[in-house]
Write a protein that holds these residues in place. Sequence first.
Motif, short mmCIF file in Angstrom:
data_model
loop_
_atom_site.label_atom_id
_atom_site.label_comp_id
_atom_site.label_asym_id
_atom_site.label_seq_id
_atom_site.Cartn_x
_atom_site.Cartn_y
_atom_site.Cartn_z
N SER A 103 0.84 -1.20 0.00
CA SER A 103 0.00 0.00 0.00
C SER A 103 0.87 1.24 0.00
O SER A 103 1.99 1.24 0.49
CB SER A 103 -0.92 0.01 1.23
N THR A 132 0.58 5.01 1.34
CA THR A 132 -0.28 5.81 2.21
C THR A 132 0.53 6.92 2.85
O THR A 132 1.76 6.88 2.87
CB THR A 132 -0.94 4.93 3.29
N ARG A 143 -3.58 11.95 3.14
CA ARG A 143 -3.34 11.69 1.73
C ARG A 143 -4.51 12.21 0.91
O ARG A 143 -5.68 12.02 1.28
CB ARG A 143 -3.16 10.19 1.48
N ASP A 144 -4.23 12.84 -0.21
CA ASP A 144 -5.26 13.54 -0.98
C ASP A 144 -6.00 14.50 -0.07
O ASP A 144 -7.15 14.27 0.32
CB ASP A 144 -6.24 12.55 -1.61
N GLU A 167 -3.79 7.23 7.68
CA GLU A 167 -5.07 7.89 7.42
C GLU A 167 -6.03 7.75 8.59
O GLU A 167 -6.93 8.59 8.77
CB GLU A 167 -5.68 7.35 6.13
N ARG A 195 -10.30 3.22 0.26
CA ARG A 195 -9.62 3.90 -0.84
C ARG A 195 -8.41 3.10 -1.33
O ARG A 195 -7.58 2.67 -0.52
CB ARG A 195 -9.18 5.30 -0.40
N ASN A 196 -8.36 2.92 -2.63
CA ASN A 196 -7.22 2.26 -3.27
C ASN A 196 -7.01 0.84 -2.77
O ASN A 196 -5.88 0.37 -2.64
CB ASN A 196 -5.95 3.09 -3.06
N GLY A 242 -11.25 5.42 -3.69
CA GLY A 242 -10.05 6.03 -4.24
C GLY A 242 -10.31 6.69 -5.58
O GLY A 242 -11.37 6.51 -6.19
N LYS A 243 -9.34 7.45 -6.05
CA LYS A 243 -9.49 8.22 -7.28
C LYS A 243 -9.81 7.35 -8.49
O LYS A 243 -10.51 7.77 -9.41
CB LYS A 243 -8.21 9.02 -7.56
N GLU A 284 -11.39 4.42 -8.38
CA GLU A 284 -12.45 3.48 -8.02
C GLU A 284 -13.80 4.19 -8.10
O GLU A 284 -13.89 5.39 -7.92
CB GLU A 284 -12.21 2.92 -6.62
#
Length: 287
Positions: free
Chosen positions: A87, A89, A93-94, A127, A228-229, A259-260, A262
Motif C-alpha cells: 500500500s 499511504t 493523503r489527498d 489515514e 480507498r485504493n 479512491g481516485k 475506483e
Amino acid sequence: MGTDITEYLNKQTVENDALEKIEIELLLEGIYRYYGYDFRNYAFPFLKRRIMYRIGTENLSSISALQEKVFQNSIMMKKLLSDFSISVTEMFRDPEFFLTLRKKIIPIMRNYPFIRIWHVGCASGEEVYSMAIMLSEEGILNKTRIYATDINNVALEKAKQGSFPLEKMQLYTKNYIKAGGTNEFSEYYAVRNNVAEFHPFLKENVLFTQHNLTTDQTFNDFHIIICRNVMIYFNKSLQNDVHQLLYNSLVPSGFLGLGKREEVRYTDYAGNYEEYDASEKIYRKIN
C-alpha cells in the motif's frame, strides 16, 4: 523458414504463459486452503508482478519453488502476504478528500448521538490518525468509534504504535494544512529518536483488527466507510462482492469514500448510491 520459427516461438510463449497461469492458480489455491487467505480473485497482472518480485528477491528458480517455501515456512507466507497487501499511504493523503469530509460530511455527523467509521485496508494507520485528528478538531472524536482493519497483521501492529518517521512530518504538515487543519500539526506528536510518536488520545476510540475483505463478513453498521485504493487490485467479480459487503455495512444515508481510480458505477450497486461529491469519489447510500 523464418515464419515457421516465429510461429513456433509464439506457440511456446502461449504455452509457457498458460503453464505459468496454472502454477500461480495452484499457489493461490494452496494458500487459501492452508492459510485461509483468499487471493484467487485478485487482478492477475498484479499477482504475477508481486510473485515474480518475491521469486527474484529470494533467488528462487520458479513459481513451484516459491510454493514449496510458502508451505514449509510461515515466514515466507508473511513475506508474500506483505507483497500482496502492498500500500501507498500518508497522513491526510489527498488533502482535498479530507477537506471535503470536514466541510460536507462532518456537519451531518454532528447530529448523530454516536458515529461508527470503518477504515478498510488501513495499512500502517496514517489515514486513521488523520481522521482522528480531524474529528478531534471538529469536537466529535469522543462520540466516534473508528474501526481500522487490514488483512496484514504486521501492518496493524505498526499502526497500533502510532509512530512514523520524523522526516515525513514536513509532507504530512503540508497535507494537514491543505486538509483544513486548525492547529499546529506538531501539537499532535512528540519526537523521540527521530520518530514522531502521536499522542495516545488519538487512538483511544480506534479499534485496530484484522479483517479479510475476500472471506470475512460485515461486523457492524457504519455511518462512514473509507475504502480507498483497495479494490484496484481486485478483478471485477471480487470488486462486486466487496461492494455488496460495503453496502450491507452502511446505515441508510451512510457515506462511502473510494479512491481516485475506483467507483460504484459498473457494479450491481450503482443504483443504490448518489454521487455526493463526484470529484472526491464520495457516495451516499440511498436505497
